[in-house]
Design a protein around this motif. Structure first.
Motif, PDB file in Angstrom:
ATOM      1  N   TYR A   1       0.848  -1.209   0.000  1.00 46.88           N
ATOM      2  CA  TYR A   1       0.000   0.000   0.000  1.00 46.88           C
ATOM      3  C   TYR A   1       0.879   1.252   0.000  1.00 46.88           C
ATOM      4  CZ  TYR A   1      -3.083   3.547   2.129  1.00 46.88           C
ATOM      5  OH  TYR A   1      -3.780   4.688   2.406  1.00 46.88           O
ATOM      6  N   ASP A   2       1.870   1.266   0.921  1.00 44.86           N
ATOM      7  CA  ASP A   2       2.731   2.439   1.061  1.00 44.86           C
ATOM      8  C   ASP A   2       3.485   2.757  -0.228  1.00 44.86           C
ATOM      9  OD1 ASP A   2       2.042   2.788   3.666  1.00 44.86           O
ATOM     10  OD2 ASP A   2       3.738   1.643   4.473  1.00 44.86           O
TER      11      ASP A   2
ATOM     12  N   CYS B   1      -4.822   0.408 -11.711  1.00 44.48           N
ATOM     13  CA  CYS B   1      -5.311  -0.974 -11.756  1.00 44.48           C
ATOM     14  C   CYS B   1      -6.329  -1.187 -10.627  1.00 44.48           C
ATOM     15  CB  CYS B   1      -4.135  -1.933 -11.630  1.00 44.48           C
ATOM     16  SG  CYS B   1      -4.627  -3.645 -11.545  1.00 44.48           S
ATOM     17  N   GLU B   2      -7.574  -1.319 -11.001  1.00 45.03           N
ATOM     18  CA  GLU B   2      -8.649  -1.481 -10.011  1.00 45.03           C
ATOM     19  C   GLU B   2      -8.440  -2.736  -9.173  1.00 45.03           C
ATOM     20  OE1 GLU B   2     -11.022   0.424  -8.914  1.00 45.03           O
ATOM     21  OE2 GLU B   2     -10.328   1.993 -10.262  1.00 45.03           O
TER      22      GLU B   2
ATOM     23  N   LEU C   1      -7.297  -5.193  -3.952  1.00 50.68           N
ATOM     24  CA  LEU C   1      -6.500  -6.133  -3.138  1.00 50.68           C
ATOM     25  C   LEU C   1      -5.765  -5.388  -2.021  1.00 50.68           C
ATOM     26  CD1 LEU C   1      -5.108  -8.386  -5.987  1.00 50.68           C
ATOM     27  CD2 LEU C   1      -6.459  -9.200  -4.036  1.00 50.68           C
ATOM     28  N   ILE C   2      -5.244  -4.213  -2.351  1.00 52.68           N
ATOM     29  CA  ILE C   2      -4.534  -3.414  -1.343  1.00 52.68           C
ATOM     30  C   ILE C   2      -5.509  -3.003  -0.241  1.00 52.68           C
ATOM     31  CG2 ILE C   2      -3.423  -1.185  -0.956  1.00 52.68           C
ATOM     32  CD1 ILE C   2      -2.017  -1.565  -3.659  1.00 52.68           C
TER      33      ILE C   2
ATOM     34  N   GLN D   1       0.633  -9.360  -4.430  1.00 52.63           N
ATOM     35  CA  GLN D   1       1.985  -9.430  -4.983  1.00 52.63           C
ATOM     36  C   GLN D   1       1.967  -9.904  -6.432  1.00 52.63           C
ATOM     37  OE1 GLN D   1       4.960 -11.376  -2.229  1.00 52.63           O
ATOM     38  NE2 GLN D   1       3.153 -11.442  -0.944  1.00 52.63           N
ATOM     39  N   ASN D   2       1.095 -10.882  -6.690  1.00 50.96           N
ATOM     40  CA  ASN D   2       1.025 -11.409  -8.056  1.00 50.96           C
ATOM     41  C   ASN D   2       0.560 -10.338  -9.037  1.00 50.96           C
ATOM     42  OD1 ASN D   2       1.680 -13.734  -6.733  1.00 50.96           O
ATOM     43  ND2 ASN D   2      -0.338 -14.702  -6.910  1.00 50.96           N
ATOM     44  N   VAL D   3      -0.449  -9.572  -8.616  1.00 52.60           N
ATOM     45  CA  VAL D   3      -0.957  -8.520  -9.503  1.00 52.60           C
ATOM     46  C   VAL D   3       0.084  -7.404  -9.632  1.00 52.60           C
ATOM     47  CG1 VAL D   3      -2.796  -6.809  -9.837  1.00 52.60           C
ATOM     48  CG2 VAL D   3      -3.358  -9.072  -8.953  1.00 52.60           C
ATOM     49  N   TYR D   4       0.752  -7.086  -8.528  1.00 49.97           N
ATOM     50  CA  TYR D   4       1.811  -6.062  -8.553  1.00 49.97           C
ATOM     51  C   TYR D   4       2.877  -6.462  -9.580  1.00 49.97           C
ATOM     52  CZ  TYR D   4       5.603  -3.022  -6.883  1.00 49.97           C
ATOM     53  OH  TYR D   4       6.633  -2.095  -6.801  1.00 49.97           O
ATOM     54  N   ALA D   5       3.272  -7.736  -9.520  1.00 52.52           N
ATOM     55  CA  ALA D   5       4.317  -8.210 -10.428  1.00 52.52           C
ATOM     56  C   ALA D   5       3.822  -8.198 -11.882  1.00 52.52           C
ATOM     57  CB  ALA D   5       4.747  -9.611 -10.029  1.00 52.52           C
TER      58      ALA D   5
END
Lengths: 582, 283
Positions: free
Chosen positions: A429-430, A450-451, A456-457, A477-481
């Motif tokens: 989040y940060d 990205c909605e 997720l956050i 994490q998966n979506v972040y990546a």
């Protein structure tokens, strides 16, 4: 002959006079810490620079409600004990009864309530209080914090990070960012503020005699700005310093204690996702394929580190997702992906509408703990990107200037880095979302396009069920990546060495200090010596009698007596010599 | 000037030594792409390899061949030094001569501007520009030239003012020669010694400044420069690599500056008879 004697004695007197203060000063239990950067802002919550070292400079002075020990368990500081009342969605903290501010005023529940209100009104970059509704002083020593929504990382993020401010001082401060009067440094921590010199980058603290957990082991703690921390350690000028990995063995042989850090700090490629073509996910993924993380580790770190996970959370964290998308080095695939976006290779360089594809890359040679260390990241990145046909213009600037340029979006790509990736997964989040009203953190991607990631956050902040929260964290994490708002490059293995004779056993905190600062300067190191740092119960219950350090300078003021004796002796010999001549 | 410069220079030992060293370094720099055994940007070699047949000075922390890097760095220093000196001296010469010949308000404005620029420390200006603009090598060359021409201009102006009163110039004027003709045919050739001395001095200063600025990290980190080499090498002294990594760029930089200083002394001695050791004057 008498003349020679006189010269010898006078020399001795001068020598004694010169060295007496030095010997006395050295006899104090003084701890010196080397730092290459020096200036991390004034050691007060709103004045300290918003990176880990800045927070650490402040944390010696300002206590929080709870704190993380070596094994990352929460131990009491200002709060003796605490509980979460689910029905009321509130945390209840019982405060220690003998706690005092550095100016002698007692610490009460009102101070905690005030701090919450004050930080809601004046946002503080380390703490976000959106989920806190209000604080309520039940009595002088009990405070109840009501939540407006469930907040999973409450204990780490607020309880263990929010410095408690003295109401009697801060209630009169309207603009905390500009307030640098002496009372801005009155806290409740184990050390009191003595001095900060911005130009020299030095900090000086002294022990707070009335500290509620017992007087700390050190009399003074000093941060010294030094070009070569390792040399300073070997010369005995400092007691704790960051060292080069290759020197770990040598320093161990010399009697220093060397501690290797966990991989909670990442070197990261910041991306300006507001500009074309970096706003395109496919392009960012192509960049990830074009970057060879292993080469960074081999060349820039000379093998002392590991490639980073693309999901931001450290692969060594208990929160690390087991199936984060990976981008193994594949320049051909990177080229294909870039070509799919309409770029054409012309003489080895990509062009589109006759415009060459090139980026300005800002390079700040930052390393673990915010220290500036020369590295080759810029050169390696330039080489790797030019190999696939992307032009790179490297600009090397000081970390703070780069931070400012990143904050102002005046960049294409920037090599930067931060810690905190081993602590609570709220770091996602940060480092992704910019909290409205707070100071922009240079490492925050400010990516809200990205909605799915946003949701997720949001869930990882509010999901209180540990199992469900872990699932959310893995997915985040998966979506972040997949989205790659920034690309993590590697985790360096950092080493610190300290002098065990100085009397402080420094340690790395699992998950990092507070919100995940990977620097072995946890204030608990100063409180208990030769005991288990995790066993804080002894301190709180008072069974742990704080050892009073014997101050040899006060116990044996030998040198001043010797000096006085020598002066008398000189007069006597002079008199005697003169008589003999007559 | 009725001096056989070549003959004088040949008989000046310091000058010959300086010129020999400079020529050697200059040739090494110019032919660096041919002489260098490896690509200086190729970091595929092992890190910290000791000197060997393949890597005469070993490899550095990332795996660059230090010898190849040294030759390319020398090239940067020489190009930087000569470019700055050429531009600064040309500006200085034009400004100085024109100020002396034109005189009046133009002279006052130009020379006061020169005085104002003299008061500004050039290193500070360069650092500021580097912080705000893209500090590429050509930008820095031009910037440094624009802030270091004043000393040449002042010297040239003073000399031109003195030359203006000489009989042969007056004669030329009386015979109808234009200002530009006098400038081209009489003044500038007479100023050659001054220009020469200024050129060598400016080259020396520029080489030293380039090394200093790159040492401070002003340039693109991938630029090959003696200052960058020294800067990186000093961070690894604890690994005992000073002999093959730190010493070569320090030594090269020192002898480059010393050679320029020798040439400067020699040129000064040749053109100023008062400085000569023996009294063989050719005036």
């Amino acid at each position: 002959m008498a003349n020679i004697k006189n010269i010898l004695i006078v020399s001795f007197v001068i020598f004694s006079c010169i060295f007496t203060p030095v010997i006395c000063a050295a006899a104090e239990n003084e701890i010196r810490i080397a730092d290459k950067t020096g200036d991390w802002g004034h050691p007060s919550p709103y004045l300290a620079y918003g990176r880990g070292p800045g927070y650490l400079r402040m944390h010696f002075i300002f206590d929080t409600l709870v704190w993380k020990n070596e094994t990352s368990d929460f131990v009491p500081l200002l709060a003796e004990n605490w509980e979460y009342i689910a029905e009321e969605e509130a945390y209840v903290f019982n405060l220690v009864k003998n706690a005092k501010w550095h100016d002698g005023e007692p610490i009460t529940a009102n101070d905690i309530v005030f701090t919450i209100e004050y930080m809601k009104e004046h946002p503080y970059c380390w703490v976000v209080l959106d989920s806190v509704d209000r604080g309520e002083a039940v009595d002088d020593n009990t405070v109840k914090i009501y939540m407006s929504s469930t907040y999973a990382p409450f204990m780490e993020d607020i309880g263990g990070t929010m410095p408690i401010l003295p109401e009697h001082i801060w209630k009169n401060i309207d603009n905390p960012i500009d307030y640098t009067e002496l009372d801005a440094f009155i806290g409740s921590g184990p050390l009191k503020y003595v001095d900060f010199n911005k130009e020299h980058g030095t900090y000086r603290y002294e022990a707070f005699d009335e500290y509620y957990l017992g007087r700390p082991e050190v009399d003074q703690l000093i941060y010294v700005k030094t070009g070569d921390a390792q040399m300073a350690l070997q010369r005995g000028e400092v007691d704790l310093a960051s060292i080069k990995p290759e020197m770990a063995e040598t320093l161990t042989k010399e009697g220093f204690v060397v501690i290797g850090g966990p991989h909670y700090w990442n070197k990261k490629l910041m991306i300006n996702h507001n500009t074309e073509p970096l706003d395109n996910v496919t392009f960012r993924q192509a960049l990830a394929y074009a970057i060879d993380q292993e080469e960074f580790v081999d060349k820039s770190l000379r093998g002392y580190g590991i490639p980073a996970s693309y999901g931001l959370i450290s692969s060594e964290s208990k929160w690390a997702s087991p199936n984060v998308p990976a981008y193994p080095y594949n320049p051909d695939k990177a080229k294909e992906m870039i070509e799919s976006l309409g770029y054409k290779l012309n003489n080895g360089m990509f062009i589109k509408d006759s415009e060459p594809l090139e980026f300005t890359v800002l390079v700040s040679m930052i390393s673990v703990g915010g220290q500036s260390t020369p590295d080759r990241d810029g050169e390696i990145l330039k080489n790797q990107l030019e190999k696939i046909g992307i032009g790179v213009d490297l600009i090397s600037l000081e970390t703070k200037i780069i931070d400012q340029k990143v904050i102002n979006w005046e960049f294409d790509l920037a090599i930067s880095g931060h810690g905190g990736i081993g602590g609570d997964p709220k770091i996602i989040y940060d480092k992704v979302i910019q909290v409205p009203g707070t100071k922009v953190n240079p490492n925050t991607a400010r990516y809200d396009k990205c909605e799915e990631l946003n949701d997720l956050i949001n869930d990882l902040l509010h999901e209180m069920d540990p199992v469900k929260r872990q699932e959310v964290v893995f997915e985040a994490q998966n979506v972040y990546a997949r989205e790659l708002p920034a690309i993590s490059l590697y985790y360096p293995t950092s080493y610190y060495a300290y002098n065990p004779d100085a009397g402080v056993d420094w340690f790395y905190t699992i998950g990092g200090v507070s919100k995940g600062i990977p620097i072995p300067q946890n204030k608990l190191s100063l409180l208990v010596l030769n005991t288990n740092k995790g066993d804080i119960g002894d301190i709180v219950s008072g069974t742990q009698t704080p050892m009073q350090t014997e101050n040899p300078a006060q116990a044996t003021p030998l040198m001043p007596f010797l000096a006085v004796f020598a002066i008398f002796a000189a007069f006597y010999i002079k008199q005697y010599g003169g008589n003999r001549k007559q | 000037m009725h001096i056989n410069m070549l003959h004088e220079f040949k008989s000046n030992k310091i000058g010959v030594i300086g010129l020999s060293i400079l020529l050697f370094l200059f040739i090494s720099a110019v032919f660096a792409p041919v002489i260098a055994p490896h690509d200086p940007w190729d970091y595929s070699f092992n890190c910290f390899e000791p000197p060997s047949k393949d890597h005469l000075l070993g490899t550095n922390d990332i795996g660059y061949d230090i010898f190849s890097e040294l030759l390319w760095s020398l090239r940067t220093s020489v190009v930087f030094g000569i470019s700055v000196a050429a531009i600064a001296c040309t500006i200085g010469l034009l400004v100085g001569v024109s100020a002396a010949l034109v005189g009046g308000t133009y002279d006052v404005i130009v020379m006061r501007a020169a005085d104002a620029l003299l008061a500004i420390p050039s290193i500070l200006v360069i650092i500021l520009i580097a912080a705000y603009f893209k500090p590429s090598l050509p930008v820095l060359i031009i910037t440094l030239s624009l802030i270091t021409w004043q000393t040449i201009a002042r010297g040239v102006r003073a000399q031109t003012l003195s030359l203006k009163t000489k009989l042969h110039i007056k004669a030329a004027k009386n015979m109808g020669a234009s200002t530009s003709y006098i400038m081209r045919k009489h003044i500038i050739p007479e100023l050659f010694p001054l220009f020469m001395m200024g050129f060598v001095t400016k080259t020396r200063i520029a080489v030293f400044m380039e090394a200093g600025l790159s040492f401070l990290g002003i340039f693109d980190p991938s630029t090959k420069s003696l200052g960058v080499m020294i800067s990186y090498a000093t961070h690894y002294l604890y690994l005992d690599v000073w002999l093959n990594w730190l010493l070569p760029p320090v030594f090269s930089l020192s002898i480059l500056i010393i050679s320029l200083a020798f040439i400067s002394f020699a040129v000064e001695e040749i053109f100023d008879p008062r400085l000569r050791r023996n009294n063989v004057t050719q005036i």
